[in-house]
Design an enzyme around this catalytic site. Structure first.
Site, mmCIF file in Angstrom:
data_model
loop_
_atom_site.group_PDB
_atom_site.id
_atom_site.type_symbol
_atom_site.label_atom_id
_atom_site.label_comp_id
_atom_site.label_asym_id
_atom_site.label_seq_id
_atom_site.Cartn_x
_atom_site.Cartn_y
_atom_site.Cartn_z
ATOM 1 N N HIS A 77 1.894 3.021 -3.321
ATOM 2 C CA HIS A 77 0.947 3.783 -4.149
ATOM 3 C C HIS A 77 1.370 5.237 -4.267
ATOM 4 O O HIS A 77 1.433 5.792 -5.358
ATOM 5 C CB HIS A 77 -0.459 3.699 -3.562
ATOM 6 C CG HIS A 77 -1.215 2.482 -3.981
ATOM 7 N ND1 HIS A 77 -1.611 2.264 -5.281
ATOM 8 C CD2 HIS A 77 -1.646 1.409 -3.273
ATOM 9 C CE1 HIS A 77 -2.254 1.111 -5.348
ATOM 10 N NE2 HIS A 77 -2.290 0.576 -4.154
ATOM 11 N N ASP B 194 -6.877 -6.573 -4.349
ATOM 12 C CA ASP B 194 -6.631 -5.516 -5.322
ATOM 13 C C ASP B 194 -6.895 -5.979 -6.746
ATOM 14 O O ASP B 194 -7.299 -5.185 -7.597
ATOM 15 C CB ASP B 194 -5.176 -5.037 -5.231
ATOM 16 C CG ASP B 194 -4.928 -4.098 -4.068
ATOM 17 O OD1 ASP B 194 -5.910 -3.588 -3.511
ATOM 18 O OD2 ASP B 194 -3.757 -3.896 -3.718
ATOM 19 N N GLU C 258 -9.383 1.323 5.299
ATOM 20 C CA GLU C 258 -9.796 0.884 3.968
ATOM 21 C C GLU C 258 -9.577 -0.627 3.827
ATOM 22 O O GLU C 258 -10.481 -1.369 3.455
ATOM 23 C CB GLU C 258 -8.981 1.632 2.914
ATOM 24 C CG GLU C 258 -9.269 1.201 1.476
ATOM 25 C CD GLU C 258 -8.314 1.818 0.482
ATOM 26 O OE1 GLU C 258 -8.636 1.803 -0.717
ATOM 27 O OE2 GLU C 258 -7.241 2.312 0.881
ATOM 28 N N HIS C 259 -8.363 -1.081 4.123
ATOM 29 C CA HIS C 259 -8.017 -2.499 4.073
ATOM 30 C C HIS C 259 -7.613 -2.952 5.476
ATOM 31 O O HIS C 259 -6.764 -2.314 6.100
ATOM 32 C CB HIS C 259 -6.843 -2.766 3.136
ATOM 33 C CG HIS C 259 -7.021 -2.249 1.749
ATOM 34 N ND1 HIS C 259 -6.407 -1.092 1.298
ATOM 35 C CD2 HIS C 259 -7.741 -2.726 0.705
ATOM 36 C CE1 HIS C 259 -6.736 -0.881 0.037
ATOM 37 N NE2 HIS C 259 -7.552 -1.846 -0.351
ATOM 38 N N GLN D 248 0.821 -1.207 0.000
ATOM 39 C CA GLN D 248 0.000 0.000 0.000
ATOM 40 C C GLN D 248 0.854 1.257 0.000
ATOM 41 O O GLN D 248 0.525 2.260 -0.643
ATOM 42 C CB GLN D 248 -0.942 0.009 1.206
ATOM 43 C CG GLN D 248 -2.009 -1.067 1.147
ATOM 44 C CD GLN D 248 -2.769 -1.044 -0.166
ATOM 45 O OE1 GLN D 248 -3.456 -0.080 -0.478
ATOM 46 N NE2 GLN D 248 -2.647 -2.100 -0.950
ATOM 47 N N HIS E 235 -52.611 19.668 0.330
ATOM 48 C CA HIS E 235 -52.276 18.261 0.559
ATOM 49 C C HIS E 235 -53.505 17.525 1.102
ATOM 50 O O HIS E 235 -53.883 16.441 0.618
ATOM 51 C CB HIS E 235 -51.136 18.133 1.585
ATOM 52 C CG HIS E 235 -49.768 18.378 1.033
ATOM 53 N ND1 HIS E 235 -49.376 19.587 0.511
ATOM 54 C CD2 HIS E 235 -48.680 17.549 0.945
ATOM 55 C CE1 HIS E 235 -48.114 19.512 0.133
ATOM 56 N NE2 HIS E 235 -47.671 18.275 0.381
#
Length: 442
Positions: free
Chosen positions: A270, A369, A335-336, A267, A428
């Site tokens: 990235h 992934d 996230e992971h 990770q 209404h």
């Protein structure tokens, strides 16, 4: 605080008094662009809205360092995608095909169905599920090319029933990644435009002479893409505002330190803002992982990016035990999440906030992934507290169905009349009262 600074990343101890402050500082990431970026993005969006294709050509030439005369040079049809698929080697074709099929199979199980039921008086209530008409998929093309991102964004849209899928991908210096185009072919993209940045988002949101307007834009990008997506939201739907990649690994000490170091690297490579954190209650194990990181890091092709990521936002965290590790998981909402522990199944019910959960020593996050099947487009920056992975449901919308019988209109109308008059909305109330049975019970 007994925090020490390792050669590569920080060591934190959850038992220290000021751990909470240190953790907040580690997790802090400003996802909202600054005023300068917002101004530039706004100018780009307005240029595309006013000038259409001409603005796209000018901006693409400027930002991607290309020299094209019109949109014809920035448009790729399905024949070009098929050509890319045939041009890549057989191992890559096979990998794309297998990954796409696994992603498709998983997402087929997400498909919701329309439903309805009838009440005793004949009134029918229900829900109609309809796919979006047209979706735009943004695929990054800067620091790295991501054929996996093509599959993860396009395949669920197809499974959902979206009829028209448009892909945009920047090609800096005119370099086209054939594997990305091959992935588009496998996933079933109809048309590709080699444009990127805020101008691509604007074109998808508002349409130009060549680029069709879409109903929703999905896919990750840099800060200009994220800012543009935020700016056009409401004009079109968006998936999410994605922050940097994240991984949180919880280890009981039974997994190879080298394996875990590489999982953190996966990770961190990235970009410099990516976050990699390892949590354990075994101090000796943390030492082993730290040693592996320092030994393996010089062997990595993207060493400088990984080193910057780990130094800026990475950490090895010692906790008291599994219970404190779970508290940390739910606070971070990663996230992971890798549960590199014995009997990870016993942990899952306690995990309330995580984008994707990878269970056991053999389940490396990287499998998610590319090819496990679940989507790799996941909530970041703590948004797993209220958000979910991208899925089929993101490419569909729901309409309520209501069909009253005369008896049902009378029964519901009497309730509605009381509530409407309580809100002083006379029209209404009278609209409901028009359909009352005059012989019915008051």
């Amino acid at each position: 605080m007994s925090t020490t600074q390792a050669a590569v990343l920080a060591r934190l101890d959850a038992r220290d008094d000021d751990f909470s402050i240190a953790l907040d500082a580690l997790l802090d990431w400003e996802g909202v662009s600054d005023a300068e970026v917002q101004t530039r993005v706004s100018d780009i969006i307005q240029a595309v809205r006013r000038q259409g294709d001409a603005a796209l050509v000018e901006l693409t030439n400027r930002f991607d360092r290309v020299d094209v005369a019109d949109m014809t040079s920035l448009t790729l049809d399905q024949a070009r995608l098929a050509q890319a698929y045939e041009a890549i080697d057989s191992a890559q074709r096979n990998a794309l095909d297998q990954a796409a099929e696994r992603i498709r199979s998983y997402h087929e199980r997400q498909k919701p169905s329309s439903w309805q039921y009838e009440e005793a008086d004949g009134t029918m209530l229900g829900q109609k599920v309809t796919p979006l008409d047209r979706v735009g998929v943004y695929v990054p093309g800067g620091k790295a090319a991501y054929p996996s991102s093509v599959l993860m964004n396009v395949v669920p849209a197809h499974v959902a029933g979206v009829a028209d899928i448009i892909m945009v991908v920047p090609t800096p210096d005119g370099v086209i990644n054939e594997l990305v185009l091959a992935a588009a072919f496998v996933a079933g993209v109809q048309q590709v435009f080699t444009i990127g940045g805020a101008q691509a988002v604007a074109a998808l949101a508002y349409g130009t002479e060549t680029v069709p307007r879409v109903d929703k834009i999905v896919g990750p990008g840099n800060i200009y893409v994220a800012t543009a997506k935020r700016a056009v939201f409401g004009q079109v739907g968006i998936d999410m505002i994605a922050g940097p990649s994240e991984i949180l690994v919880v280890s009981d000490g039974s997994t190879s330190a080298d394996w875990l170091a590489m999982d953190l690297f996966s990770q961190a490579e990235h970009d410099e803002d990516a976050q990699a954190i390892l949590v354990s209650w075994d101090a000796a194990h943390l030492d082993e992982v730290q040693a592996s990181i320092e030994r393996l890091l010089p062997t990595m092709e993207r060493e400088s990016i990984i080193r910057a990521s780990l130094a800026g936002r990475g950490a090895l965290v010692r906790v008291d035990g599994p219970e404190q590790a779970v508290e940390l998981i739910n606070r971070i909402a990663p996230e992971h999440l890798e549960l590199s522990v014995a009997s990870p199944e016993s942990w899952v019910d306690q995990v309330r906030h995580a984008g994707a959960i990878f269970m056991g020593s053999y389940t490396a996050e990287v499998l998610g992934d590319y090819c496990a099947g679940p989507n790799h487009v996941l909530p970041t920056s703590g948004t797993a507290r209220f958000s979910s992975p991208l899925g089929v449901y993101d490419f569909q919308k729901r309409s309520s169905l209501i069909h009253c019988s005369a008896e049902g209109a009378d029964r519901l109308g009497r309730i509605a009349s009381v509530l409407a008059r309580g809100e002083s909305l006379t029209a209404h109330a009278r609209a409901a009262e028009n359909r009352l049975n005059p012989d019915g019970d008051r």
